[in-house]
Design an enzyme around this catalytic site. Structure first.
Site, PDB file in Angstrom:
ATOM      1  N   HIS A 297       0.847  -1.194   0.000  1.00  0.00           N
ATOM      2  CA  HIS A 297       0.000   0.000   0.000  1.00  0.00           C
ATOM      3  C   HIS A 297       0.883   1.245   0.000  1.00  0.00           C
ATOM      4  O   HIS A 297       1.671   1.451   0.927  1.00  0.00           O
ATOM      5  CB  HIS A 297      -0.910   0.005   1.231  1.00  0.00           C
ATOM      6  CG  HIS A 297      -2.003  -1.011   1.167  1.00  0.00           C
ATOM      7  ND1 HIS A 297      -2.378  -1.785   2.253  1.00  0.00           N
ATOM      8  CD2 HIS A 297      -2.802  -1.403   0.147  1.00  0.00           C
ATOM      9  CE1 HIS A 297      -3.372  -2.584   1.894  1.00  0.00           C
ATOM     10  NE2 HIS A 297      -3.642  -2.369   0.624  1.00  0.00           N
ATOM     11  N   TYR A 470       3.921   0.191   4.855  1.00  0.00           N
ATOM     12  CA  TYR A 470       4.585  -0.959   5.463  1.00  0.00           C
ATOM     13  C   TYR A 470       3.725  -2.222   5.407  1.00  0.00           C
ATOM     14  O   TYR A 470       3.610  -2.958   6.378  1.00  0.00           O
ATOM     15  CB  TYR A 470       4.997  -0.662   6.915  1.00  0.00           C
ATOM     16  CG  TYR A 470       5.547   0.730   7.116  1.00  0.00           C
ATOM     17  CD1 TYR A 470       6.735   1.131   6.495  1.00  0.00           C
ATOM     18  CD2 TYR A 470       4.888   1.662   7.906  1.00  0.00           C
ATOM     19  CE1 TYR A 470       7.245   2.410   6.657  1.00  0.00           C
ATOM     20  CE2 TYR A 470       5.392   2.952   8.078  1.00  0.00           C
ATOM     21  CZ  TYR A 470       6.563   3.314   7.449  1.00  0.00           C
ATOM     22  OH  TYR A 470       7.066   4.588   7.614  1.00  0.00           O
ATOM     23  N   HIS A 471       3.136  -2.485   4.232  1.00  0.00           N
ATOM     24  CA  HIS A 471       2.259  -3.644   4.075  1.00  0.00           C
ATOM     25  C   HIS A 471       2.713  -4.566   2.938  1.00  0.00           C
ATOM     26  O   HIS A 471       1.907  -4.943   2.089  1.00  0.00           O
ATOM     27  CB  HIS A 471       0.820  -3.193   3.787  1.00  0.00           C
ATOM     28  CG  HIS A 471       0.178  -2.435   4.881  1.00  0.00           C
ATOM     29  ND1 HIS A 471      -0.969  -1.664   4.700  1.00  0.00           N
ATOM     30  CD2 HIS A 471       0.486  -2.313   6.198  1.00  0.00           C
ATOM     31  CE1 HIS A 471      -1.310  -1.110   5.843  1.00  0.00           C
ATOM     32  NE2 HIS A 471      -0.437  -1.487   6.774  1.00  0.00           N
ATOM     33  N   PRO A 472       3.971  -4.965   2.870  1.00  0.00           N
ATOM     34  CA  PRO A 472       4.370  -5.865   1.785  1.00  0.00           C
ATOM     35  C   PRO A 472       3.725  -7.240   1.926  1.00  0.00           C
ATOM     36  O   PRO A 472       3.660  -7.800   3.022  1.00  0.00           O
ATOM     37  CB  PRO A 472       5.893  -5.941   1.933  1.00  0.00           C
ATOM     38  CG  PRO A 472       6.156  -5.647   3.373  1.00  0.00           C
ATOM     39  CD  PRO A 472       5.108  -4.655   3.772  1.00  0.00           C
TER      40      PRO A 472
END
Length: 538
Positions: A297, A470-472
């Site tokens: 995101h 920080y949503h890998p």
């Protein structure tokens, strides 16, 4: 295969959002001998337990892997810091604490892609199982789980003005984005309890640590998976200057996240044959999807100066920060209980859409980036991201060195559809700011600034003023096509006794923050693993 001191039934690699859940659930049966391995240290740092402590633990090499992306053309060739937890609790120990599950349609879509058993009706019981909901139980929430979920302990007037402006613009008020419908505006909930962070280390690992059949190794870097032919039999770990094997009689389970899991697979000979051959790594299984399908995101952060006092005013002097600390010490309330954001909006970038495709994170403060000091003026941040980006990136190792960070190439905004959506999202952020009652307190747009007006200029602003949330995810995706890495039971294709259980298995990123879905994945995986081995005994 070694003496009993290094032999286990299950070896779980990574003590993060998923790994701590697995360790708890798999060790509940005393017949299972379980080892949980973490490359980082124990969660002794006090900042890991204070909600706002991520300002101290992110970018700190003692608790963070400190990853850095490659220069990305989609964001003006900038490199972004990608914090990932390197400590017990993993990223749940230094994330923004926001509890968001995503949309029911996300999981129905997972099942439609060939992943039987992953529809919303299938996963909802696991969300409820993990949850101890402060508001009580209902059709969508549980109270008997180990993961505390609570309302925020901080409210500020500027946040209420933001909510009311969104409502006046036609966005419905929704006090529970994890309930019947996600769409609307309301306050976030967080994974905290009585003013303390509840990482999965605290919530799941701590209650199980007394079990004699569960061992936890910290400061232990897994360098590769050990195979006999195509069967995973254990892992090799580096600890205190020496490397030695640890064996698993039933399964090796990777829970190292969207960066660590594909990296470890590639290092061990499971991945794209061309990449492995180029690095002289013997190919155990040619799986072209390992490290591909990377999704994240990307948020565009708008900052508005205000006449209404915000948290900037409470944090911009040593004396005021001391008072904030005193309030937390005495009451466990105030700014030190701050989650990454206060207010969520889930809405549509275009009215013809069937479901929300963008999310706002509203913070009653502003800074150049997380971890930096607040601005010396009253302001708030209105960040907006696309929930289901079309752009895809990749994770690739660059050598056989297990300590070398892989190449992270997100490929942000590489798909033109993403470009259109983010432009519309910025326009909506401005419309909210220009709507009463919020508009009455706006002094001006500080970032990106009103000099960006046309669609082309707004896209330019998105490229320059965007950051990761920080949503890998999705680099070891679950599926049935040629790019899938794991099957619907999260078993790695082409090999035996090896699973991946973490955010990397998402075929498509969930529509929201990723911690709660990752915990759900681990809850469901735990049942599947125990089921499979119960059947194997029969």
């Amino acid at each position: 295969m070694g003496d009993s001191s290094n032999r286990y039934d299950f070896v779980v690699v990574g003590a993060g959002s998923a790994g701590c859940v697995l360790a708890n659930r798999l060790s509940k049966d005393p017949a299972n001998r379980v080892l949980l391995i973490e490359a980082g240290g124990r969660d002794n740092n006090p900042w890991l337990h204070i909600p706002v402590g991520y300002f101290k633990t992110m970018h700190n090499p003692k608790t963070d892997w400190c990853y850095l992306t490659q220069p990305d053309p989609g964001i003006n060739s900038r490199q972004l810091q990608w914090p990932r937890g390197k400590v017990l609790g993993g990223s749940s120990a230094l994330n923004g604490l926001l509890y968001v599950r995503g949309q029911a349609e996300d999981y129905d879509r997972w099942e439609a892609l060939g992943n039987q058993g992953w529809s919303y009706k299938d996963v909802l019981p696991y969300f409820k199982k993990s949850e101890d909901q402060e508001r009580g139980a209902d059709d969508y929430h549980g109270v008997n789980g180990l993961q505390k979920v609570s309302d925020l302990r901080l409210r500020r007037p500027i946040a209420d003005h933001f909510i009311n402006a969104a409502i006046n613009l036609g966005i419905p008020y929704n006090p529970d984005c994890n309930g019947k419908s996600q769409e609307g505006v309301g306050y976030f909930q967080q994974t905290a309890y009585k003013g303390f962070r509840c990482s999965t280390s605290k919530s799941f690992l701590r209650p199980a640590k007394h079990r004699s059949n569960l061992d936890v190794l910290t400061d232990s870097h897994v360098t590769k998976i050990l195979f006999e032919n195509k069967t995973a039999i254990g892992v090799s770990i580096y600890k205190k200057g020496t490397e030695h094997p640890i064996y698993a009689s039933k399964e090796v389970i990777l829970s190292s996240g969207a960066i660590g899991s594909p990296q470890l697979l590639q290092l061990s000979g499971v991945g794209p044959a061309a990449l492995l051959n180029s690095l002289d790594i013997p190919v155990i299984q040619d799986l072209p999807g390992v490290g591909e399908n990377l999704q994240d995101h990307l948020q565009v952060r708008l900052v508005f100066k205000t006449s209404e006092r915000t948290l900037n005013d409470e944090l911009n002097s040593l004396m005021k920060r001391a008072l904030v600390g005193l309030e937390y010490l005495l009451k466990r309330t105030g700014p030190l209980t701050l989650a990454a954001s206060q207010v969520a909006i889930f809405t549509k970038s275009s009215p013809e859409l069937e479901r929300p495709d963008i999310q706002f994170h509203m913070q009653p403060l502003s800074a150049d980036k997380p971890g930096d000091g607040v601005h010396p003026f009253s302001a708030f941040t209105s960040s907006v991201c696309q929930l289901r980006p079309y752009s895809r990136g990749s994770i690739k190792i660059i050598s056989r060195d297990p300590f070398a960070h892989p190449i992270i190439q997100p490929c942000y905004l590489s798909d033109k559809r993403d470009q259109k959506i983010i432009v519309n999202a910025i326009k909506l952020a401005r419309r909210i700011a220009n709507t009463s009652p919020l508009s009455e307190f706006i002094l001006g747009e500080y970032v990106p600034g009103t000099n960006y007006q046309t669609d082309e200029e707004l896209l330019s602003a998105a490229r320059q003023f965007s950051q990761t949330i920080y949503h890998p995810t999705s680099t070891c995706k679950m599926g049935v096509d040629e790019m899938a890495v794991v099957n619907p039971r999260l078993q790695v294709y082409g090999v035996e006794n090896l699973r991946v259980v973490d955010a990397s298995i998402m075929p498509e990123i969930a529509s929201g923050n990723t911690n709660a879905p990752t915990i759900m994945i681990a809850e469901k995986a735990s049942d599947m693993i125990l089921e499979d081995h119960a059947h194997a005994k029969c």
